[in-house]
Scaffold this motif. Structure first.
Motif, PDB file in Angstrom:
ATOM      1  N   VAL A   1      -5.575   7.636  -2.911  1.00  0.00           N
ATOM      2  CA  VAL A   1      -5.221   6.479  -3.623  1.00  0.00           C
ATOM      3  C   VAL A   1      -6.508   4.936  -4.033  1.00  0.00           C
ATOM      4  CG1 VAL A   1      -4.964   5.551  -1.389  1.00  0.00           C
ATOM      5  CG2 VAL A   1      -3.531   4.579  -2.913  1.00  0.00           C
ATOM      6  N   SER A   2      -7.385   5.940  -4.040  1.00  0.00           N
ATOM      7  CA  SER A   2      -7.927   4.247  -4.971  1.00  0.00           C
ATOM      8  C   SER A   2      -8.254   4.707  -6.212  1.00  0.00           C
ATOM      9  CB  SER A   2      -9.415   4.727  -4.156  1.00  0.00           C
ATOM     10  OG  SER A   2      -9.247   4.160  -2.762  1.00  0.00           O
TER      11      SER A   2
ATOM     12  N   GLY B   1       0.891  -1.275  -0.046  1.00  0.00           N
ATOM     13  CA  GLY B   1      -0.440  -0.133  -0.365  1.00  0.00           C
ATOM     14  C   GLY B   1       0.989   1.606  -0.289  1.00  0.00           C
TER      15      GLY B   1
ATOM     16  N   TYR C   1       1.358   2.245  -3.462  1.00  0.00           N
ATOM     17  CA  TYR C   1       0.142   2.687  -4.295  1.00  0.00           C
ATOM     18  C   TYR C   1       0.302   4.580  -3.158  1.00  0.00           C
ATOM     19  CZ  TYR C   1      -0.702  -0.928  -6.890  1.00  0.00           C
ATOM     20  OH  TYR C   1      -0.167  -2.248  -7.498  1.00  0.00           O
ATOM     21  N   ARG C   2       0.728   4.094  -2.508  1.00  0.00           N
ATOM     22  CA  ARG C   2       0.359   5.885  -1.457  1.00  0.00           C
ATOM     23  C   ARG C   2       1.946   6.730  -2.542  1.00  0.00           C
ATOM     24  NH1 ARG C   2      -2.535   6.131   3.276  1.00  0.00           N
ATOM     25  NH2 ARG C   2      -3.429   4.197   3.544  1.00  0.00           N
TER      26      ARG C   2
ATOM     27  N   GLY D   1      -1.358  -5.699   1.664  1.00  0.00           N
ATOM     28  CA  GLY D   1      -2.167  -5.783   0.414  1.00  0.00           C
ATOM     29  C   GLY D   1      -3.151  -5.909  -0.117  1.00  0.00           C
ATOM     30  N   ARG D   2      -3.972  -5.741  -1.265  1.00  0.00           N
ATOM     31  CA  ARG D   2      -5.111  -5.728  -1.496  1.00  0.00           C
ATOM     32  C   ARG D   2      -5.182  -6.862  -2.328  1.00  0.00           C
ATOM     33  NH1 ARG D   2      -4.985  -1.996   1.422  1.00  0.00           N
ATOM     34  NH2 ARG D   2      -6.489  -0.827   2.092  1.00  0.00           N
ATOM     35  N   ASP D   3      -3.960  -7.428  -3.463  1.00  0.00           N
ATOM     36  CA  ASP D   3      -4.476  -8.498  -4.584  1.00  0.00           C
ATOM     37  C   ASP D   3      -3.101  -9.319  -4.366  1.00  0.00           C
ATOM     38  OD1 ASP D   3      -2.283  -6.776  -4.955  1.00  0.00           O
ATOM     39  OD2 ASP D   3      -2.670  -6.215  -7.574  1.00  0.00           O
ATOM     40  N   ILE D   4      -2.664  -9.563  -3.459  1.00  0.00           N
ATOM     41  CA  ILE D   4      -1.270 -10.137  -3.296  1.00  0.00           C
ATOM     42  C   ILE D   4      -1.406 -11.437  -3.627  1.00  0.00           C
ATOM     43  CG2 ILE D   4       1.041  -9.881  -1.369  1.00  0.00           C
ATOM     44  CD1 ILE D   4       0.287  -6.918  -2.503  1.00  0.00           C
TER      45      ILE D   4
ATOM     46  N   SER E   1      -5.397   4.069  -7.696  1.00  0.00           N
ATOM     47  CA  SER E   1      -4.516   2.397  -7.753  1.00  0.00           C
ATOM     48  C   SER E   1      -6.022   1.466  -8.412  1.00  0.00           C
ATOM     49  CB  SER E   1      -4.591   1.848  -6.282  1.00  0.00           C
ATOM     50  OG  SER E   1      -5.595   2.454  -5.315  1.00  0.00           O
TER      51      SER E   1
ATOM     52  N   ARG F   1     -13.089   3.590   0.308  1.00  0.00           N
ATOM     53  CA  ARG F   1     -12.000   2.874  -0.295  1.00  0.00           C
ATOM     54  C   ARG F   1     -11.955   1.613  -0.143  1.00  0.00           C
ATOM     55  NH1 ARG F   1      -6.466   2.967   1.934  1.00  0.00           N
ATOM     56  NH2 ARG F   1      -6.979   3.783   4.257  1.00  0.00           N
TER      57      ARG F   1
HETATM   58  O1   DC Z   1      -2.767  -0.566   3.132  1.00  0.00           O
HETATM   59  P1   DC Z   1      -3.326   0.919   2.680  1.00  0.00           P
HETATM   60  O2   DC Z   1      -4.501   1.661   3.198  1.00  0.00           O
HETATM   61  O3   DC Z   1      -2.409   1.748   2.788  1.00  0.00           O
HETATM   62  O4   DC Z   1      -3.040   1.543   0.862  1.00  0.00           O
HETATM   63  C1   DC Z   1      -3.332   1.942   0.121  1.00  0.00           C
HETATM   64  C2   DC Z   1      -4.491   1.901  -1.343  1.00  0.00           C
HETATM   65  O5   DC Z   1      -3.153   1.650  -1.963  1.00  0.00           O
HETATM   66  C3   DC Z   1      -5.554   1.241  -0.613  1.00  0.00           C
HETATM   67  O6   DC Z   1      -6.947   1.468  -0.612  1.00  0.00           O
HETATM   68  C4   DC Z   1      -5.526   0.890  -2.518  1.00  0.00           C
HETATM   69  C5   DC Z   1      -4.061   1.160  -2.735  1.00  0.00           C
HETATM   70  N1   DC Z   1      -3.720  -0.820  -3.117  1.00  0.00           N
HETATM   71  C6   DC Z   1      -3.801  -1.695  -3.774  1.00  0.00           C
HETATM   72  O7   DC Z   1      -4.821  -0.968  -4.240  1.00  0.00           O
HETATM   73  N2   DC Z   1      -3.043  -2.654  -3.528  1.00  0.00           N
HETATM   74  C7   DC Z   1      -2.450  -3.433  -2.990  1.00  0.00           C
HETATM   75  N3   DC Z   1      -1.649  -4.333  -3.034  1.00  0.00           N
HETATM   76  C8   DC Z   1      -2.109  -2.385  -2.222  1.00  0.00           C
HETATM   77  C9   DC Z   1      -2.933  -1.225  -1.578  1.00  0.00           C
END
Ligand code: DC
Length: 231
Positions: A105-106, A36, A39-40, A135-138, A109, A186
């Motif tokens: 950030v959304s 994340g 992306y930030r 993360g979100r898609d790991i 990303s 988000r």
């Molecule tokens: O984990 P975080 O809240 O710091 O992540 C910030 C943003 O980054 C989250 O709202 C979506 C994006 N993100 C993503 O799309 N894919 C990831 N693997 C990690 C984060």
């Protein structure tokens, strides 16, 4: 015989992924990567360089055109004992956590080209295994064959309250309502975007930490990690 593995942690915003991921990495002496933060950092770059302007329509192409100028790295901070995020050589670890960056950030990303660049970097960092990445898609896109995938979850109001407390402790002036609005938005945006939306991998194990302490959560995750290592 213990083998190094990849541990993927995914879940909604503010559900304690990074707290757990850091603790897991420390306990296992693994590398921790906060995807994340990448992306930030791209979002912060776009804001700082006028590629995202308040009140103006979001223009993804301007960010795509500047991607080759964005260099992200992680460096160990000997004072905090943690790894900090660097953007083009500058430490941005704190500034990328502001609510202003969280608001943008959304959108950033969602951009396919941004995701391609960052996923490639993330995969490179995991090539020797011995890594915990959140993360979100790991577990779905970055490391679909990770030996351990955890889907971290917690009640929404508990997540909002935790994030609010965290921001206040860091000295940011935010209201609970602002934090709730950001977390809800988000969650929605991350789950409904076209490119690699936030979804639980079929083989991910659910870990709900709503009513667990950090220690209890870590214990559960470590047991799963040792299981996945074949110990
Ligand atoms: O984990 P975080 O809240 O710091 O992540 C910030 C943003 O980054 C989250 O709202 C979506 C994006 N993100 C993503 O799309 N894919 C990831 N693997 C990690 C984060």
């Amino acid at each position: 015989m213990k083998k190094d593995i990849i541990i993927a942690l995914d879940g909604h915003s503010a559900c304690g992924k990074s707290t757990l991921a850091k603790a897991l990495a420390k306990a296992l002496k693994y590398v921790y990567i906060d995807s994340g933060a990448m992306y930030r950092a791209v979002t912060y770059y776009a804001m700082e360089n006028g590629l995202i302007e308040e009140g103006k329509a979001f223009d993804a192409q301007r960010i795509i055109d500047n991607l080759s100028d964005i260099n992200i790295s992680f460096n160990y901070n000997t004072t905090t004992g943690k790894s900090d995020t660097y953007l083009n050589g500058k430490n941005v670890e704190e500034i990328i956590r502001t609510i202003e960056v969280s608001r943008n950030v959304s959108e950033v990303s969602k951009i396919k080209e941004v995701r391609q660049k960052l996923v490639e970097f993330q995969q490179q960092l995991g090539k020797n295994k011995g890594i915990v990445m959140d993360g979100r898609d790991i577990g779905t896109a970055v490391f679909p064959t990770a030996e351990l995938k955890l889907w971290i979850t917690a009640d929404k109001e508990i997540r909002v309250a935790r994030r609010y407390k965290e921001l206040l402790e860091k000295g940011y002036k935010v209201s609970l309502e602002e934090v709730r609005e950001n977390v809800e938005r988000r969650d929605f945006e991350d789950s409904h975007r076209k490119e690699s939306p936030l979804v639980k991998a079929d083989d991910a194990i659910v870990l709900d930490n709503s009513y667990l302490s950090k220690q209890e959560t870590l214990k559960k995750a470590l047991d799963l990690a040792y299981g996945a290592m074949g110990k």
